[in-house]
Structures are given as C-alpha cells and as structure tokens.
Design an enzyme around this catalytic site. Structure first.
Site, PDB file in Angstrom:
ATOM      1  N   GLN A 126      15.139  -3.567  -6.622  1.00 19.14           N
ATOM      2  CA  GLN A 126      13.658  -3.149  -7.016  1.00 19.14           C
ATOM      3  C   GLN A 126      14.086  -1.650  -6.806  1.00 19.14           C
ATOM      4  O   GLN A 126      14.462  -1.189  -4.887  1.00 19.14           O
ATOM      5  CB  GLN A 126      12.260  -3.001  -6.667  1.00 19.14           C
ATOM      6  CG  GLN A 126      11.543  -2.992  -7.004  1.00 19.14           C
ATOM      7  CD  GLN A 126       9.836  -3.151  -5.837  1.00 19.14           C
ATOM      8  OE1 GLN A 126       9.874  -3.631  -4.981  1.00 19.14           O
ATOM      9  NE2 GLN A 126       8.894  -2.447  -6.267  1.00 19.14           N
ATOM     10  N   GLY A 127      13.519  -0.614  -7.791  1.00 19.34           N
ATOM     11  CA  GLY A 127      13.828   0.798  -7.527  1.00 19.34           C
ATOM     12  C   GLY A 127      12.399   1.495  -7.947  1.00 19.34           C
ATOM     13  O   GLY A 127      12.188   2.175  -8.518  1.00 19.34           O
ATOM     14  N   SER A 129       9.683   2.717  -4.476  1.00 19.82           N
ATOM     15  CA  SER A 129       9.707   3.813  -3.561  1.00 19.82           C
ATOM     16  C   SER A 129      10.961   4.873  -3.577  1.00 19.82           C
ATOM     17  O   SER A 129      12.306   4.507  -3.578  1.00 19.82           O
ATOM     18  CB  SER A 129       9.984   3.078  -1.939  1.00 19.82           C
ATOM     19  OG  SER A 129       9.054   2.316  -1.984  1.00 19.82           O
ATOM     20  N   SER A 161      15.442  -3.738  -0.913  1.00 21.11           N
ATOM     21  CA  SER A 161      16.048  -5.215  -0.234  1.00 21.11           C
ATOM     22  C   SER A 161      16.743  -5.366  -1.799  1.00 21.11           C
ATOM     23  O   SER A 161      16.858  -5.709  -2.855  1.00 21.11           O
ATOM     24  CB  SER A 161      15.085  -5.902  -0.660  1.00 21.11           C
ATOM     25  OG  SER A 161      14.148  -6.051   0.614  1.00 21.11           O
ATOM     26  N   GLU A 244       4.061  -9.106  -8.093  1.00 22.91           N
ATOM     27  CA  GLU A 244       4.220  -9.285  -6.745  1.00 22.91           C
ATOM     28  C   GLU A 244       3.109  -9.993  -6.162  1.00 22.91           C
ATOM     29  O   GLU A 244       3.637 -10.699  -4.056  1.00 22.91           O
ATOM     30  CB  GLU A 244       4.982  -8.038  -6.473  1.00 22.91           C
ATOM     31  CG  GLU A 244       5.166  -7.652  -4.957  1.00 22.91           C
ATOM     32  CD  GLU A 244       5.271  -6.759  -4.811  1.00 22.91           C
ATOM     33  OE1 GLU A 244       5.031  -5.344  -5.715  1.00 22.91           O
ATOM     34  OE2 GLU A 244       6.823  -6.463  -3.717  1.00 22.91           O
ATOM     35  N   GLU A 367      -2.429  -0.892   4.814  1.00 23.65           N
ATOM     36  CA  GLU A 367      -3.104  -0.066   4.194  1.00 23.65           C
ATOM     37  C   GLU A 367      -3.693   0.564   2.582  1.00 23.65           C
ATOM     38  O   GLU A 367      -4.870   0.166   2.774  1.00 23.65           O
ATOM     39  CB  GLU A 367      -2.968   1.409   4.195  1.00 23.65           C
ATOM     40  CG  GLU A 367      -3.560   1.511   6.204  1.00 23.65           C
ATOM     41  CD  GLU A 367      -2.161   0.933   7.313  1.00 23.65           C
ATOM     42  OE1 GLU A 367      -1.219   0.862   6.089  1.00 23.65           O
ATOM     43  OE2 GLU A 367      -1.843   1.132   7.865  1.00 23.65           O
TER      44      GLU A 367
END
Lengths: 384, 321
Positions: A126-127, A129, A161, A244, A367
């Site tokens: 996954q790209g 962040s 990851s 997710e 958060e």
C-alpha cells in the site's frame, strides 16, 4: 439470538479444523520474523490456503472466491487462531487492494488482478502515507503527470508493509498539481518491478524491517492502471480504508485470541498466583471475549442489512490497546528474564510487546479512530 | 450464529422505552428517589398489567412463558430509565426459584420478592413482601422484616434482614448460584442501559454547550472520552447480551459469562458516568442534574455481590486451572 453454529456452520468449522491439522507446517510456529526462510514457508502456506479455497472466502466466485457467507470467514479466522496458524500472507491484497478493485475496477482489471491475489502469486503493498502525509492523507504530494497513454509518477511513500517483496502497489497520487486536499487525487495500480521504483527497508523498534520506504522516480504507469476515475482517487481510497477497518475486525480478534491463549498457557506454566496478575489476566480474557462478541453483533448486522453497523468501528481501537496491555502483562509474568531476547520462548513476547506499539499507529491511529467514532457514530462536530 | 434480538424482542424494547419515558421521565424518578418510600407502589400494578413481571414464568403459573432474553430487554430498559421499584429483586433474584402457586401471586402483582445472596443485605427490603435466604442447606422464604438502610443509590435501597424470623422452605441452597448468575446478568444489562443513557445525555450536551465560541464536542479532550465511552458501552453490551443468552439457554458457560458481564459492564457504567459528569462541568456535579442518579446506580450495580475484582478472581480460577 443463537450463538451456536448452525449445522452448516458446524460442518464448515469441522472441515477447516481437520484441514489445518493436516496441512499446517510446524515451520510457521513461533514468532513471525522477516527472515527469508520464514517468508518462503509463509508464501507456501498462503498458496495452500488458496488451493483449498480458504482465501477470498467471501469474494464472488467469478473472481476466484468462494461466494461464501460472512460467517464462514469468521469461522475460518477463529480456527486458524485456535491452531495458532498465521493468516494468508497477502494481507494488503486480500483486505484492501482486492475489495477496492472489486468495488471500483473494470472487468479487465478484476480478471487481471484478483485471482493472483488469492493464490499469493502477486503480493500487494500500500502506498498511502508519505513523510508529510500520515494521518492527513489528503495532503499527499506524490505526483502523477499524464503524458499520452501513461502517467509519470514521482514521489515517496512510507510505512509500507510487504513493499520489499511486493509485486504491485495501490498508490494514491496527486494528478492535478494545482489541486489541494481531497480533489485532484488519482488512485493507481503500480507494478513494483517497473523501472524507477526503489524500496528501502525501515528498521523498526523490534529490530526487524517489516516496513519500507518506496521511492518513485519517473515511473511510467499505463492509463489503464487507474482505479476508478482520474481525479476521484479520494473516494476510491476511502473504499480501501473502509474495508481495512471493517474486515480487519475478525482477523485482529483472531490474532488477539492467539495471544490470550498463549498468555494463559504461560501463566499456567509459571503457576501465577499473584492476585494482581491474575486480575489482569482475567480482564484481558474478558475483553477478548467482548471483542469477539462485538464482532458477532457486527456480523449479524451485516448479514441482516448488508451494511456494516457502527459496532465495527470499535474493533481496531479496542484490539490495539488490548494487545499492548496483554503483551506487557506477558513480560511481567516472565519476570526479570523477560529482558532476555532468547529466553525459553524464543523471544516471542519480547517481539510481540515491542511490535504492539505499532498497533495504535498503523491502519488509522487511535486518535483518528476516536475522531471517526466521535464524528460519524456519535455525530459530534468535526474538529478539523 | 445469530447475535441479535428478534423483531418481537425489539418491539418489546420500543414499547418499554416509550412507556418508561412517558411514566418515569428523569424528573419523576428524581422526585420518587427523594421521597420517603423511594418509589411509587402504584407502579407495580402497571408493570403486572403490562405482563412484565411474568415474562419468563410458565403460562400455567400465569406468566407469558417467554424467556430470559425478553426479560433482558426489560432489564436494560428499566436500567436506562432508573426505574425505582423491586423489578430486579423480584424477577431476577427470586421468581424462578418459587413454586407455581407463589409465582402466580407474584405475576398478578400481589406479592413482591427479594433475596439475600450473603444472608444479610437485601435489595429493596422495604418495598417487597418476602425474601429468599439460604439457611443451612435450605432456601427459605421469610417475611421482609428488618431495617432499611440509607443507601447511596436511593432508587434501590438496601435493607438488613431481621434475625431469625420464621420461614418456609421453598428449595435448597443450590438456588444460590442460579440467583447469583441471573442477578449478575440482569445488573450487567441494567448497567449497559444506564451507561447508554448517560452517554446520550453527554453527547447532546457536548453538541450544544458552547465555550470559546464553539460547541465543546469539537474539542478532542472531550470528544475522545466520549468515543471511549461509546466503545466501552458496546463491548459491555456484547458481554451482557452473551450472558443473557447463556442464562436463557441454561448454557454451561452461564456463571462465567454472567460474572464477566457483571464485572466489565459494572466498571464501564461507572467510567461512562464519570466521563459524563466531567464533560458536563459544574452542572453535572449538582443534585439538580440527573447524572448523579445514573452514577449512583452504576456504583450500586458495580458493588453488588462483590466488586469486579472478586468476579475476575473467580474467572482467573476458571481459566487458569
């Protein structure tokens, strides 16, 4: 209300249990590690799961899934947890890329990508962040410049990851350089073997490198690899995040169940008689039960209405904090020896405890999850 | 596997909520709680008429012949409303242990019951007629005589049973474990109901109360605690419903489930009420505001039959042996 398996569910459970007993390789017991031999064994296990029809249980049959009802997925995860067996290795492919392709992909894209996700032929990462865009995904800066029949991608992603072994990446890019925030984003499916893609491992506090940085330098991505519409990447990305968080619940609870089982075993071995420790062990057992039962309520709601209920939003938040408490408790039970990496448990709890600090950060920080509950479930005013 | 109430059970919930909101709004509950008797004895006939007392009593004893899951819905709603009256004492503690004849009188609203788990403190002693106690190997029904004690939660006062009153043997001491399991499940359900209400009041307040020119719910110091309250209440709800199902099915796990639910929901309701009082600021600390009544009931439920650490010690024994 009936918490027992239906006869059909019980039959499926027995089948899964028998299959795992016959097929689970002992190489995969013990702490998960990133060494190559473990990865190979994990890859083989994942392919075996797919051969047996246990990958993509709830996916439509035309894309290689089983079209099974959701409870089968829950039962499968419970049984793998019971055997302390790892999940399918293509976590991002099965939980995020696949469902997003099912929701937004063209028929060609579905046929091209989905079967290879299931049999772990192609591993996904996954790209999302970036160094400057963590929780605030809408400030992503990785650029995608349209040049004829392809985009040229430049930028950097982080906390990815599986990127070091991945074949494909779901990538959020900014295709309109003048745009800001949610507008002007495009969601691409990027070949990790394309020229200009470079991954660098990020060593974590556990000492291993499970996450990576990915650098994109003039990477050419064909236009047919856009998922959804150009400029509509935000809504496609939201589908990914919804999946997710919604589908993760059972997998996470199954992982917690493994740790609760191991914690009880450890406490029995050590003959824990300290009432304070026993109190905390009981509390963790209760909370794991509460989490599993909350998932059952969410599952029943999903079966009845086709929509996940708000209960699901609680799972990841609760799991992450429970796993942090539980793993620290295990170290306390180990006593002063807990400080040794190679004690009689091969560093399992030491690794798990350090790794658990990532649980409240990855896949939506606690958060952000509290913001989501406050705003979308409770209807409180937006804080941003 | 199906973990939800049926449409009929949800219908019962809606009816109960409407009835209780109409007859027992929070100002009425406050008025009753501050009165000498602590409740409205006339309300018992209404509950009998609604059929709530005999929900799980067999039809041949005058009941509805339903089960603990229907009662579970009522425990939750009565907890939400803080209904002051001996419903928990009569229905959860005593009723299933009585003969058909005694059940019939109770279902008709003629006699109200309570029980003592420890041989001394009795919930609702002043508002019931008879009390179940264990003496030696027997379960004995005695007259509800003794001293009513000033209790923090004035909606459910405790009494101390007078010594040595004569009684009728109605069963044996094995009833104690069953009474305890039912009581724990019922209190877990009540705690979920009242925690949900305290959370709703606080969310409403956080949306409307303004400070520094903005509703206070915009501040994450406030909103994140409310998110936690929500998460905790949902987890407690799952355990409470599980324990209710176990009791209804007479499942082997019922004692552990009820202990787990009571311990967890007991703690959660207290925490949710504490966050609620804090978020309300000064007004939440006043006698005038209803929050303190939820808080006191939450504490009553938390402490009954032993504070949660006692239930966790039991669970530890069960899972570590």
């Amino acid at each position: 209300m009936d918490l027992r398996d239906t006869s059909e569910e019980a039959a499926f459970r027995a089948e899964v249990r028998g299959w795992i007993e016959a097929n689970f390789p002992t190489k995969l017991t013990g702490p998960r590690s990133s060494d190559a031999e473990y990865e190979r064994a994990w890859h083989e296990w994942s392919a075996k799961l797919a051969d047996a029809g246990y990958a993509g249980l709830t996916w439509p049959k035309e894309y290689g899934g089983q079209g099974a009802p959701y409870p089968h997925q829950a039962i499968f995860l419970e049984e793998t947890a019971r055997a302390e067996a790892p999940q399918h290795m293509n976590v991002i492919g099965l939980g995020m890329a696949g469902p997003t392709i099912i929701a937004h992909g063209t028929e060609e894209q579905k046929a091209r990508y989905l079967p290879k996700i299931l049999d772990a032929d192609e591993i996904w990462c996954q790209g999302f962040s970036e160094p400057g865009a963590g929780s605030d995904l809408a400030s992503a800066r990785t650029s995608a410049r349209l040049e004829g029949d392809h985009f040229v991608v430049d930028g950097q992603k982080v906390w990815s990851s599986f990127a070091h072994i991945a074949d494909w990446c779901i990538l959020v890019t900014r295709s309109d350089p003048a745009s800001e925030k949610h507008a002007g984003l495009t969601y691409l499916l990027v070949d990790m073997h394309a020229p200009g893609v470079e991954t660098r491992p990020l060593r974590q506090i556990t000492g291993e490198a499970e996450f990576n940085e990915i650098f994109f330098t003039d990477v050419e991505v064909p236009v047919e690899n856009v998922l959804g519409e150009i400029g509509q990447g935000w809504s496609v990305a939201m589908t990914t995040l919804l999946h997710e968080r919604a589908t993760l619940g059972f997998a996470l609870t199954a992982m917690l169940e493994v740790n609760v089982r191991k914690l009880l075993t450890l406490a029995k071995e050590r003959g824990v008689d300290d009432p304070l420790l026993r109190d905390r062990i009981a509390q963790e057992w209760i909370e794991q039960r509460a989490l599993r039962l909350t998932n059952y309520r969410a599952l029943t709601q999903l079966m009845k209405t086709g929509m996940p209920g708000p209960e699901g939003s609680v799972s990841k938040l609760t799991w992450s904090e429970a796993n942090q408490r539980l793993t620290k408790l295990a170290l306390e039970i180990l006593g002063p020896d807990a400080q040794l990496w190679n004690g009689d448990n091969h560093g399992y709890w030491q690794y798990q405890q350090l790794r658990s600090r990532g649980n409240t950060i990855e896949a939506g920080t606690s958060e952000i999850l509290r913001n989501i509950i406050a705003e979308r479930v409770l209807g409180l005013p937006r804080s941003r | 596997m199906e973990f939800a109430f049926t449409d009929e059970q949800e219908q019962l919930r809606r009816e109960a909520r409407t009835f209780l909101a109409d007859r027992y709004p929070s100002d009425r509950v406050a008025e009753l709680a501050d009165s000498d008797d602590g409740w409205d004895a006339a309300s018992w006939a209404q509950l009998a008429e609604l059929g709530w007392i005999g929900v799980s009593v067999p039809e041949e004893a005058g009941g509805a012949g339903l089960g603990f899951l229907e009662e579970a819905v009522l425990f939750e709603e009565l907890g939400r409303a803080l209904y002051p009256g001996p419903y928990f004492s009569t229905v959860a503690l005593a009723l299933p242990e009585l003969s058909a004849e005694l059940q019939r009188d109770a279902v008709d609203g003629k006699t109200r019951w309570s029980a003592s788990l420890d041989g001394s403190l009795v919930p609702d002693l002043a508002s019931v007629d008879r009390v179940l106690v264990v003496r030696g190997g027997d379960l004995v029904a005695v007259q509800a005589e003794g001293q009513t004690l000033e209790t923090m939660d004035s909606t459910r006062r405790l009494g101390r049973l007078a010594d040595g009153g004569a009684g009728d043997t109605v069963g044996d001491a094995s009833a104690l474990d069953r009474m305890r399991t039912r009581a724990f499940a019922a209190l877990a359900l009540e705690s979920v109901g009242l925690a949900q209400r305290a959370l709703e009041l606080t969310v409403e307040y956080a949306k409307t109360r303004e400070q520094f020119g903005k509703p206070i719910g915009i501040y994450q110091a406030v909103s994140h605690r409310l998110a936690d309250s929500y998460a905790l209440t949902e987890l407690a709800r799952s355990l409470a419903y599980w324990s209710a199902w176990c009791v209804a099915e007479d499942d082997d796990e019922a004692p552990v489930a009820a202990a787990a639910a009571k311990a967890y929901a007991g703690d959660v309701a207290v925490t949710v009420c504490e966050y609620a009082i804090q978020a309300h600021g000064g007004i939440g600390f006043t006698w005038e505001h209803p929050l303190h009544r939820y808080y006191k009931r939450a504490q009553w439920n938390q402490g009954y039959g032993g504070y949660p650490a006692a239930q966790r010690a039991e669970i530890a024994t069960a899972i570590l042996s």
